[in-house]
Design an enzyme around this catalytic site. Structure first.
Site, PDB file in Angstrom:
ATOM      1  N   CYS A  27      -0.067   5.868   7.173  1.00  0.00           N
ATOM      2  CA  CYS A  27      -1.411   5.493   7.639  1.00  0.00           C
ATOM      3  C   CYS A  27      -1.349   4.597   8.875  1.00  0.00           C
ATOM      4  CB  CYS A  27      -2.138   4.782   6.507  1.00  0.00           C
ATOM      5  SG  CYS A  27      -3.745   4.139   6.996  1.00  0.00           S
TER       6      CYS A  27
ATOM      7  N   PHE B 233     -21.455 -12.584  25.043  1.00  0.00           N
ATOM      8  CA  PHE B 233     -20.926 -11.520  24.163  1.00  0.00           C
ATOM      9  C   PHE B 233     -21.485 -11.749  22.748  1.00  0.00           C
ATOM     10  CE2 PHE B 233     -17.765 -12.689  27.382  1.00  0.00           C
ATOM     11  CZ  PHE B 233     -17.581 -11.484  28.055  1.00  0.00           C
TER      12      PHE B 233
ATOM     13  N   ASP C  49     -17.208 -14.795  23.093  1.00  0.00           N
ATOM     14  CA  ASP C  49     -16.540 -13.993  22.068  1.00  0.00           C
ATOM     15  C   ASP C  49     -16.399 -12.555  22.588  1.00  0.00           C
ATOM     16  OD1 ASP C  49     -15.529 -12.934  19.733  1.00  0.00           O
ATOM     17  OD2 ASP C  49     -17.440 -12.928  18.671  1.00  0.00           O
TER      18      ASP C  49
ATOM     19  N   CYS D 120       0.836  -1.210   0.000  1.00  0.00           N
ATOM     20  CA  CYS D 120       0.000   0.000   0.000  1.00  0.00           C
ATOM     21  C   CYS D 120       0.869   1.257   0.000  1.00  0.00           C
ATOM     22  CB  CYS D 120      -0.900   0.014   1.228  1.00  0.00           C
ATOM     23  SG  CYS D 120      -1.777   1.576   1.390  1.00  0.00           S
TER      24      CYS D 120
ATOM     25  N   CYS E 144      -9.985 -11.683  20.514  1.00  0.00           N
ATOM     26  CA  CYS E 144      -9.301 -10.706  19.664  1.00  0.00           C
ATOM     27  C   CYS E 144      -8.129 -10.077  20.432  1.00  0.00           C
ATOM     28  CB  CYS E 144     -10.277  -9.646  19.166  1.00  0.00           C
ATOM     29  SG  CYS E 144     -11.162  -8.810  20.481  1.00  0.00           S
TER      30      CYS E 144
ATOM     31  N   GLN F  12     -18.579  -8.328  12.419  1.00  0.00           N
ATOM     32  CA  GLN F  12     -17.222  -8.833  12.185  1.00  0.00           C
ATOM     33  C   GLN F  12     -16.716  -8.223  10.880  1.00  0.00           C
ATOM     34  OE1 GLN F  12     -15.492 -10.686  14.267  1.00  0.00           O
ATOM     35  NE2 GLN F  12     -16.971 -11.696  15.591  1.00  0.00           N
TER      36      GLN F  12
ATOM     37  N   CYS G  83      -8.120   2.139  -0.343  1.00  0.00           N
ATOM     38  CA  CYS G  83      -7.489   1.392   0.740  1.00  0.00           C
ATOM     39  C   CYS G  83      -7.450  -0.066   0.307  1.00  0.00           C
ATOM     40  CB  CYS G  83      -8.320   1.561   2.006  1.00  0.00           C
ATOM     41  SG  CYS G  83      -7.907   0.373   3.279  1.00  0.00           S
TER      42      CYS G  83
ATOM     43  N   ASP H 240     -24.488  -7.124  31.846  1.00  0.00           N
ATOM     44  CA  ASP H 240     -23.054  -6.862  31.891  1.00  0.00           C
ATOM     45  C   ASP H 240     -22.356  -8.142  32.352  1.00  0.00           C
ATOM     46  OD1 ASP H 240     -20.475  -6.149  32.362  1.00  0.00           O
ATOM     47  OD2 ASP H 240     -20.959  -4.349  33.535  1.00  0.00           O
TER      48      ASP H 240
ATOM     49  N   GLU I 172     -25.733 -10.267  25.855  1.00  0.00           N
ATOM     50  CA  GLU I 172     -24.996  -9.164  25.223  1.00  0.00           C
ATOM     51  C   GLU I 172     -25.168  -7.917  26.089  1.00  0.00           C
ATOM     52  OE1 GLU I 172     -22.964  -8.196  22.645  1.00  0.00           O
ATOM     53  OE2 GLU I 172     -23.372  -6.153  23.298  1.00  0.00           O
TER      54      GLU I 172
END
Ligand code: SAM
Ligand code: SF4
Length: 453
Positions: free
Chosen positions: A87, A305, A375, A81, A405, A276, A173, A353, A326
């Site tokens: 960036c 989640f 997740d 890129c 993640c 996602q 991009c 929560d 959630e």
């Protein structure tokens, strides 16, 4: 006696240009550099590779910025890129995709070792093949920053530079679906006026079943601008949504956008909801989740989640019943709507929560579930791990799927579930990296755990 305030002398560190060799990459793909000069601390610098000798500018106590590569690694490649050096969107294009994945796997393994999830001297991890993405054009959602340059009467649209408020103006991009920037560029002339641009915050472009542009606005737009946007929307078959502090609405009649699940069910969402980023990899990830978790017709499942039900709907298609939990009420409501619109009566949705969830919150629904799907966002699932510890062993799930993640919080949470001495005895039966964000340091991992006793 009167006390007088005396400001403390600030120890202002002056930037220096130093030379050093990179010894390793940390879990955020920052180069670990030990300075050649004695007494200088180890620093963490983006953009360099192990073995490289670099010149860098010191910043703060342990950071720095790359100035020059004096001796490049043989693993370095030309970055595809042209915006890469400025960036902040990608930070890992300087090695090829296989090496990016190999690094990510190594990071996970090192963190698992550090947190005591496994000991390489006595055991090994059941790694499976990574889920490999297309290296480019994989993003179906991008968020662009904007700034109205009053003096030049020009609107700047682009990504932010790394650790900066500056905006790098971009025309395309490489990691984004081509449609996204095409539509933003086509809309640009309508946005590039003081009356609109001065009221503009960020822009989001999304493409699932239909292209969407969301304009974040700080004030209502003039009626002529609204008229022009509506005409553009019809001519360009792109839905425009406006988001203000209090409201999120399409500018004219628009159907709710949807993602399609592995079973063909429609997962409707609003532009502000979690989606996602990598659609192709998401499908494979959800399929792998089903293969690993094995939600048969006798099994009850908790999907923690849950977002808008990305895992909940496929789970409900296969299992006896699913409770999706959630934190964001709107998304929990969307999961309920998605279950209803796909004619599912075995999927319930709860907004709670999960940092504070108690066994009694779940008991209202069912005593226990056989399978858990987790997740979480980057802070991980510490509250859920605590809940697991509080449950009687016979109420603990037989299998847990954890999609992460953030490998550091994953390792921390797994340590709490896999260590018999801590009262929970699960073993890892499946593990793979998921190439959700190629060209960036972000690491997505899937782990499947099975109860041992
Ligand atoms: C990585 S997303 C996953 C969403 C969904 N599983 C999917 O695949 O689209 C994490 C989700 O966790 C939710 N979340 C974050 N912190 C939470 C908390 N403390 N309690 C409940 N939900 C939370 C977020 O709102 C978000 O929807
Ligand atoms: S986010 Fe897009 S523009 Fe920025 S470096 Fe990555 S590919 Fe290039």
């Amino acid at each position: 006696m009167a006390q007088f305030f005396k400001p403390q002398k600030r120890n202002k560190s002056v930037s220096k240009i130093l030379t050093g060799q990179v010894s390793a990459l940390d879990h955020q793909a920052r180069a670990v550099v030990r300075a050649a000069v004695k007494g200088q601390p180890t620093r963490f610098i983006m953009g360099a590779l192990p073995g490289e000798v670099i010149q860098y500018k010191t910043a703060g106590k342990h950071s720095g910025t790359l100035e020059r590569i004096l001796k490049p690694s043989t693993e370095r490649r030309e970055t595809p890129c042209p915006y890469y050096s400025k960036c902040g969107g990608c930070d890992f294009q300087h090695i090829n995709e296989q090496k990016q994945l190999a690094h990510k796997r190594q990071v996970v393994e090192e963190l698992f070792q550090k947190f005591g999830v496994f000991n390489p001297e006595t055991s090994s991890l059941p790694w499976q093949e990574p889920l490999v993405s297309e290296p480019t054009r994989y993003r179906r959602r991008v968020r662009l920053a904007t700034r109205w340059l009053g003096k030049e009467q020009r609107l700047l649209i682009g990504f932010r530079e790394a650790q900066s408020h500056n905006i790098v103006a971009i025309q395309d991009c490489l990691v984004a679906d081509e449609v996204l920037l095409q539509r933003v560029n086509a809309l640009y002339p309508l946005l590039n006026t003081a009356a609109v641009a001065s009221k503009l915050g960020h822009i989001e472009a999304i493409n699932t079943n239909t292209p969407i542009i969301l304009l974040r606005i700080t004030e209502a737009l003039p009626s002529e601008a609204m008229q022009a946007l509506q005409e553009w929307q019809t001519a360009n078959k792109t839905d425009i949504w406006l988001q203000s502090e209090a409201d999120l609405q399409p500018i004219a009649d628009a159907t709710m956008p949807f993602d399609t699940s592995i079973d063909g069910d429609k997962l409707y969402f609003q532009p502000g909801d979690f989606l996602q980023v990598n659609g192709g990899i998401n499908q494979r990830m959800v399929q792998q989740a089903m293969d690993w978790l094995k939600p048969e017709k006798t099994k009850r499942v908790y999907d923690f989640f849950a977002g808008i039900g990305n895992f909940s709907l496929p789970l409900a298609r296969r299992a006896k019943s699913v409770l999706a939990v959630e934190g964001v009420y709107r998304m929990a409501e969307q999961t309920r709507i998605n279950a209803e619109s796909n004619s599912m009566d075995n999927l319930n949705s709860l907004s709670a929560d999960l940092n504070k969830i108690a066994a009694s919150d779940l008991r209202e629904w069912e005593e226990a579930a056989d399978l858990w799907c987790l997740d979480p966002a980057r802070p991980g699932a510490e509250g859920v791990v605590k809940l697991l510890h509080k449950l009687k062993p016979e109420h603990r799930p037989e299998r847990i799927l954890y999609v992460s993640c953030a490998p550091d919080t994953l390792a921390r949470d797994l340590a709490g579930m896999t260590t018999e001495s801590k009262g929970c005895n699960y073993r890892i039966i499946g593990l793979s990296t998921v190439d959700m964000f190629p060209q960036t340091h972000h690491i997505e991992t899937m782990v499947c755990l099975e109860r041992v006793s």
